[in-house]
Design a protein around this motif. Structure first.
Motif, short mmCIF file in Angstrom:
data_model
loop_
_atom_site.label_atom_id
_atom_site.label_comp_id
_atom_site.label_asym_id
_atom_site.label_seq_id
_atom_site.Cartn_x
_atom_site.Cartn_y
_atom_site.Cartn_z
N LEU A 1 0.81 -1.14 0.07
CA LEU A 1 -0.08 -0.14 0.08
C LEU A 1 0.93 1.29 0.04
O LEU A 1 0.33 2.31 0.05
CB LEU A 1 -0.99 0.04 1.03
N GLU A 2 2.28 1.13 -0.10
CA GLU A 2 3.08 2.25 0.00
C GLU A 2 4.59 1.88 -0.42
O GLU A 2 4.59 0.77 -0.75
CB GLU A 2 3.23 3.05 1.40
N ARG A 3 5.40 2.88 -0.96
CA ARG A 3 6.64 2.60 -1.38
C ARG A 3 7.67 2.55 0.03
O ARG A 3 7.50 3.05 0.97
CB ARG A 3 7.01 3.68 -2.12
N ALA A 4 8.47 1.47 -0.01
CA ALA A 4 9.35 1.36 1.13
C ALA A 4 10.69 0.64 0.63
O ALA A 4 10.80 0.14 -0.21
CB ALA A 4 8.66 0.58 1.90
N ALA A 5 11.60 1.16 1.43
CA ALA A 5 13.13 0.87 1.37
C ALA A 5 13.31 -0.62 2.43
O ALA A 5 12.71 -0.86 3.22
CB ALA A 5 14.12 1.72 1.41
N VAL B 1 9.19 -0.09 7.65
CA VAL B 1 7.85 -0.61 7.99
C VAL B 1 6.67 -0.32 7.01
O VAL B 1 6.87 0.93 6.57
CB VAL B 1 7.31 -0.26 9.59
N VAL B 2 6.17 -1.36 6.27
CA VAL B 2 5.17 -1.09 5.16
C VAL B 2 3.77 -1.75 5.51
O VAL B 2 3.73 -2.74 5.93
CB VAL B 2 5.80 -1.61 3.83
N ARG B 3 2.76 -1.12 5.00
CA ARG B 3 1.57 -1.50 4.85
C ARG B 3 1.22 -2.40 3.94
O ARG B 3 1.44 -1.85 2.71
CB ARG B 3 0.41 -0.62 5.01
N VAL B 4 0.90 -3.60 4.03
CA VAL B 4 0.54 -4.53 3.01
C VAL B 4 -0.76 -5.20 3.19
O VAL B 4 -1.13 -5.56 4.07
CB VAL B 4 1.69 -5.78 2.96
N MET B 5 -1.61 -5.34 2.08
CA MET B 5 -2.88 -6.07 2.04
C MET B 5 -2.59 -7.49 1.54
O MET B 5 -2.16 -7.74 0.66
CB MET B 5 -3.84 -5.35 1.09
N ASN B 6 -2.80 -8.48 2.53
CA ASN B 6 -2.97 -9.99 2.20
C ASN B 6 -4.06 -10.07 1.09
O ASN B 6 -5.10 -9.71 1.20
CB ASN B 6 -3.14 -10.74 3.43
N ILE B 7 -3.53 -10.60 -0.11
CA ILE B 7 -4.37 -10.70 -0.96
C ILE B 7 -5.48 -11.74 -0.87
O ILE B 7 -6.69 -11.51 -0.99
CB ILE B 7 -3.84 -11.08 -2.53
N ALA B 8 -5.03 -13.01 -0.31
CA ALA B 8 -6.16 -14.05 0.04
C ALA B 8 -7.10 -13.38 1.25
O ALA B 8 -8.47 -13.88 1.06
CB ALA B 8 -5.36 -15.16 0.52
N SER B 9 -6.85 -12.76 2.24
CA SER B 9 -7.68 -12.52 3.21
C SER B 9 -8.21 -10.94 3.25
O SER B 9 -8.86 -10.75 4.06
CB SER B 9 -7.16 -12.70 4.58
N ARG B 10 -7.58 -10.09 2.27
CA ARG B 10 -7.89 -8.92 2.29
C ARG B 10 -7.60 -8.07 3.55
O ARG B 10 -8.19 -6.88 4.08
CB ARG B 10 -9.19 -8.63 2.02
#
Length: 141
Positions: A107-111, A115-124
């Motif tokens: 959900l964002e750009r990160a190096a 710490v980055v926000r990520v959406m789990n595709i299977a569970s949303r």
């Protein structure tokens, strides 16, 4: 005698400051651009907080637009992003010796190490994780 010595030291110090090198952009550099030697020029000008050696910034990514003739400062650059916004990433969960790997969408750009926000595709479900060297995201419990 002491006064003359102090005057000499102050003169030498000021001459060294005046002769300091500063890195400048040669052209307009867009945000999220990896810097190369061709993007930079060194000038004998003292600018506080600016880089002086090209090897300090080559390979780093610009955080914002840098314009020609503008000194390059530490807030202008950072490590290159391994994860891009809306990009697919591998999520790694590790609990009690069990490792689960699944796909996610950043959900964002990160190096590396961010710490980055990520959406789990299977569970949303949206989770937080740390970017790893290989571009995967390690989710802590």
């Amino acid at each position: 005698m002491i006064h003359a010595y102090l005057t000499l030291l102050i003169g030498i110090f000021c001459a060294q400051i005046a002769a300091a090198d500063t890195l400048f952009a040669v052209r307009t550099i867009s945000p999220n651009t990896i810097l190369t030697y061709d993007d930079l020029v060194v000038q004998s000008t003292a600018k506080e907080g600016a880089f002086s050696d090209p090897s300090q910034v080559v390979g780093l990514e610009t955080r914002k637009a840098i314009y020609p003739g503008r000194p390059i400062q530490s807030a202008d650059v950072g490590p290159p992003a391994l994860v891009v916004r809306n990009g697919q990433v591998r999520l790694k969960y590790q609990v009690s010796g069990l490792e689960i790997i699944t796909e996610g969408r950043s959900l964002e750009r990160a190096a590396l190490g961010d710490v980055v926000r990520v959406m789990n595709i299977a569970s949303r479900t949206i989770v937080l994780g740390v970017v790893q060297q290989d571009g995967s995201v390690f989710v802590r419990q």
